[in-house]
Design a protein around this motif. Structure first.
Motif, PDB file in Angstrom:
ATOM      1  N   LYS A   7       0.828  -1.201   0.000  1.00  0.00           N
ATOM      2  CA  LYS A   7       0.000   0.000   0.000  1.00  0.00           C
ATOM      3  C   LYS A   7       0.865   1.255   0.000  1.00  0.00           C
ATOM      4  O   LYS A   7       0.569   2.229  -0.684  1.00  0.00           O
ATOM      5  N   GLU A   8       1.959   1.237   0.758  1.00  0.00           N
ATOM      6  CA  GLU A   8       2.869   2.387   0.783  1.00  0.00           C
ATOM      7  C   GLU A   8       3.446   2.648  -0.601  1.00  0.00           C
ATOM      8  O   GLU A   8       3.539   3.793  -1.038  1.00  0.00           O
ATOM      9  N   LYS A  39       2.091   1.788  -3.447  1.00  0.00           N
ATOM     10  CA  LYS A  39       0.992   2.281  -4.273  1.00  0.00           C
ATOM     11  C   LYS A  39       0.758   3.764  -4.001  1.00  0.00           C
ATOM     12  O   LYS A  39       0.602   4.566  -4.932  1.00  0.00           O
ATOM     13  N   VAL A  45      -3.443  -2.436  -6.974  1.00  0.00           N
ATOM     14  CA  VAL A  45      -3.063  -3.666  -6.281  1.00  0.00           C
ATOM     15  C   VAL A  45      -4.142  -4.700  -6.583  1.00  0.00           C
ATOM     16  O   VAL A  45      -5.306  -4.520  -6.239  1.00  0.00           O
ATOM     17  N   VAL A  68      -4.968  -8.710  -6.103  1.00  0.00           N
ATOM     18  CA  VAL A  68      -4.593  -9.926  -5.387  1.00  0.00           C
ATOM     19  C   VAL A  68      -5.097 -11.133  -6.175  1.00  0.00           C
ATOM     20  O   VAL A  68      -6.278 -11.218  -6.498  1.00  0.00           O
ATOM     21  N   PHE A  90      -9.684  -8.919   4.020  1.00  0.00           N
ATOM     22  CA  PHE A  90      -8.679  -7.927   3.655  1.00  0.00           C
ATOM     23  C   PHE A  90      -9.102  -7.086   2.446  1.00  0.00           C
ATOM     24  O   PHE A  90      -8.652  -5.964   2.281  1.00  0.00           O
ATOM     25  N   SER A  91      -9.947  -7.657   1.583  1.00  0.00           N
ATOM     26  CA  SER A  91     -10.278  -6.986   0.326  1.00  0.00           C
ATOM     27  C   SER A  91     -11.064  -5.695   0.525  1.00  0.00           C
ATOM     28  O   SER A  91     -11.022  -4.811  -0.326  1.00  0.00           O
ATOM     29  N   ASN A 139     -10.745  -3.871   3.450  1.00  0.00           N
ATOM     30  CA  ASN A 139     -10.026  -3.081   4.446  1.00  0.00           C
ATOM     31  C   ASN A 139      -9.153  -2.049   3.733  1.00  0.00           C
ATOM     32  O   ASN A 139      -8.226  -2.394   3.007  1.00  0.00           O
ATOM     33  N   LYS A 140      -9.435  -0.787   3.942  1.00  0.00           N
ATOM     34  CA  LYS A 140      -8.709   0.306   3.267  1.00  0.00           C
ATOM     35  C   LYS A 140      -7.229   0.335   3.629  1.00  0.00           C
ATOM     36  O   LYS A 140      -6.417   0.885   2.890  1.00  0.00           O
ATOM     37  N   ASP A 141      -6.847  -0.270   4.760  1.00  0.00           N
ATOM     38  CA  ASP A 141      -5.443  -0.277   5.172  1.00  0.00           C
ATOM     39  C   ASP A 141      -4.553  -1.059   4.209  1.00  0.00           C
ATOM     40  O   ASP A 141      -3.350  -0.837   4.152  1.00  0.00           O
ATOM     41  N   TYR A 142      -5.144  -1.977   3.439  1.00  0.00           N
ATOM     42  CA  TYR A 142      -4.372  -2.789   2.499  1.00  0.00           C
ATOM     43  C   TYR A 142      -4.326  -2.194   1.097  1.00  0.00           C
ATOM     44  O   TYR A 142      -3.458  -2.546   0.309  1.00  0.00           O
ATOM     45  N   VAL A 160      -6.275  -2.691  -1.511  1.00  0.00           N
ATOM     46  CA  VAL A 160      -6.565  -3.662  -2.572  1.00  0.00           C
ATOM     47  C   VAL A 160      -7.628  -3.085  -3.509  1.00  0.00           C
ATOM     48  O   VAL A 160      -8.678  -2.629  -3.072  1.00  0.00           O
TER      49      VAL A 160
END
Length: 66
Positions: free
Chosen positions: A3-4, A6, A14, A16, A28-29, A31-34, A36
């Motif tokens: 993510k960093e 990106k 990103v 997956v 995870f899909s 979750n904004k922290d990832y 994706v």
């Protein structure tokens, strides 16, 4: 880490790829922290599946799904 990169412009998106014969939790899909953008579940690919997937990811696939 992805993510960093990106966020820094190294990657535009990103995506997956999940190559698994069974169901997989995909919390995870959303979750904004990832960061994706898309998830492709490909199950167990056949002989030409990986070539087809590469073509779709590069934008060479049929847009109408036929």
């Amino acid at each position: 880490m992805v993510k960093e990169q990106k966020d820094n412009g190294v990657f535009k998106k990103v995506i997956v790829l999940i190559n698994a014969p069974t169901t997989v939790g995909m919390e995870f899909s959303t979750n904004k922290d990832y960061g994706v953008d898309a998830v492709v579940y490909m199950g167990i690919p056949g002989y030409y599946s990986l070539t087809g997937l590469c073509n779709v990811l590069r934008g060479y696939g049929e847009k109408d799904g036929e």
